[in-house]
Design a protein around this motif. Structure first.
Motif, short mmCIF file in Angstrom:
data_model
loop_
_atom_site.label_atom_id
_atom_site.label_comp_id
_atom_site.label_asym_id
_atom_site.label_seq_id
_atom_site.Cartn_x
_atom_site.Cartn_y
_atom_site.Cartn_z
N PRO A 144 0.80 -1.23 0.00
CA PRO A 144 0.00 0.00 0.00
C PRO A 144 0.84 1.29 0.00
O PRO A 144 0.30 2.37 0.15
CB PRO A 144 -0.79 -0.12 1.30
CG PRO A 144 0.13 -0.86 2.21
CD PRO A 144 0.84 -1.87 1.32
N ARG A 145 2.15 1.17 -0.17
CA ARG A 145 3.03 2.35 -0.14
C ARG A 145 3.77 2.51 -1.47
O ARG A 145 4.15 1.53 -2.09
CB ARG A 145 4.05 2.21 0.97
CG ARG A 145 3.44 2.26 2.34
CD ARG A 145 4.51 2.18 3.43
NE ARG A 145 3.91 2.27 4.74
CZ ARG A 145 3.42 1.24 5.42
NH1 ARG A 145 3.45 0.03 4.90
NH2 ARG A 145 2.88 1.43 6.60
N ALA A 199 -0.17 10.46 -8.02
CA ALA A 199 -0.65 10.05 -6.70
C ALA A 199 -2.09 9.55 -6.77
O ALA A 199 -2.42 8.50 -6.22
CB ALA A 199 -0.52 11.21 -5.71
N THR A 203 5.71 12.72 2.95
CA THR A 203 4.68 11.68 2.84
C THR A 203 3.29 12.30 2.82
O THR A 203 3.09 13.44 3.24
CB THR A 203 4.74 10.67 4.00
OG1 THR A 203 4.47 11.35 5.22
CG2 THR A 203 6.08 9.97 4.07
N GLY A 204 2.35 11.50 2.36
CA GLY A 204 0.96 11.93 2.36
C GLY A 204 0.05 10.78 1.99
O GLY A 204 0.49 9.74 1.50
N ASN A 205 -1.22 10.99 2.24
CA ASN A 205 -2.27 10.05 1.88
C ASN A 205 -3.16 10.76 0.88
O ASN A 205 -4.06 11.49 1.26
CB ASN A 205 -3.06 9.62 3.12
CG ASN A 205 -2.15 9.04 4.17
OD1 ASN A 205 -1.70 9.73 5.08
ND2 ASN A 205 -1.82 7.78 4.03
N VAL A 226 -3.54 5.59 -6.15
CA VAL A 226 -4.62 5.28 -5.22
C VAL A 226 -5.77 4.57 -5.95
O VAL A 226 -6.27 3.55 -5.50
CB VAL A 226 -5.13 6.56 -4.52
CG1 VAL A 226 -6.41 6.29 -3.75
CG2 VAL A 226 -4.05 7.10 -3.59
N VAL A 277 -2.70 1.94 -3.56
CA VAL A 277 -1.73 2.65 -2.73
C VAL A 277 -2.47 3.55 -1.74
O VAL A 277 -3.45 4.21 -2.10
CB VAL A 277 -0.76 3.46 -3.61
CG1 VAL A 277 0.08 4.41 -2.79
CG2 VAL A 277 0.11 2.52 -4.43
N ARG A 278 -2.02 3.58 -0.50
CA ARG A 278 -2.63 4.41 0.53
C ARG A 278 -1.67 5.45 1.10
O ARG A 278 -2.10 6.40 1.76
CB ARG A 278 -3.16 3.54 1.68
CG ARG A 278 -4.28 2.62 1.26
CD ARG A 278 -5.52 3.41 0.86
NE ARG A 278 -6.49 2.59 0.17
CZ ARG A 278 -6.83 2.74 -1.10
NH1 ARG A 278 -6.28 3.67 -1.84
NH2 ARG A 278 -7.73 1.95 -1.65
N GLU A 279 -0.37 5.28 0.87
CA GLU A 279 0.61 6.26 1.32
C GLU A 279 1.62 6.49 0.21
O GLU A 279 2.14 5.55 -0.38
CB GLU A 279 1.35 5.79 2.57
CG GLU A 279 2.37 6.82 3.05
CD GLU A 279 3.18 6.35 4.26
OE1 GLU A 279 4.37 6.68 4.32
OE2 GLU A 279 2.61 5.67 5.12
#
Length: 183
Positions: A93-94, A119, A165-167, A123, A128-130
């Motif tokens: 997920p990264r 990004a 980093t970010g979501n 997602v 991907v979550r991060e």
């Protein structure tokens, strides 16, 4: 968990992100020819043959089965020219992302648009979550791109670069294909 081993193309308002192919090496060598692009990252402009060899390795994928190497060239839809690239190393997920826009196309918002689109695409299609990026502390333009992509600086450092980093929210990018792309 990512849903495909090959990257899918995606689009943003002005850009087509096309899965990397060795055939792009000659045009991309011209895009990446300015030594100023390497001030913060090191190295220098690649020649077409070296870039083709790199693209062949990248297109073959990571030797680590738990890691995906997804790379795209950026085509400006209005004129059909390549202007840079985005890439992601996806582990579950990264994703670690990076971007480069050639000097002639800088200052027009293409890097921010591409990073936001990447990004969102990760997602929407890759689970991907991060998202993270590593940025040299003196590279204000890349910090602005990271901020536009929803990333924030952390206290973590690696090889002289700060981790951001970010979501990211879903989605801005739109898949422009279905199924897996050809490499």
């Amino acid at each position: 968990m990512p849903t495909t081993t090959a990257p899918l193309p995606f689009t943003t308002a002005r850009l087509d992100a096309l899965p990397l192919e060795p055939a792009y090496a000659e045009e991309m060598a011209a895009v990446l020819a300015d030594p100023a692009l390497y001030v913060f990252t090191g190295g220098g402009p690649p020649d077409p043959a070296a870039l083709r060899a790199r693209y062949e390795r990248q297109s073959a994928g990571s030797p680590d089965p738990g890691e995906l190497w997804w790379n795209w060239v950026l085509r400006i839809r209005a004129d059909g020219r390549l202007a840079g690239y985005v890439q992601a190393t996806v582990r579950g997920p990264r994703a670690e992302i990076a971007w480069v826009v050639g000097t002639p196309w800088q200052g027009r918002g293409y890097a921010s648009e591409a990073a936001r689109g990447l990004a969102a695409h990760l997602v929407a299609t890759g689970g991907v979550r991060e998202v993270a990026a590593h940025i040299h502390p003196d590279h204000a333009a890349s910090e602005a791109v990271a901020t536009a992509a929803g990333l924030r600086p952390t206290g973590e450092w690696k090889d002289g670069e700060r981790r951001w980093t970010g979501n990211p929210p879903v989605p801005e990018a739109r898949s422009s294909g279905s199924g897996t792309s050809m490499r």
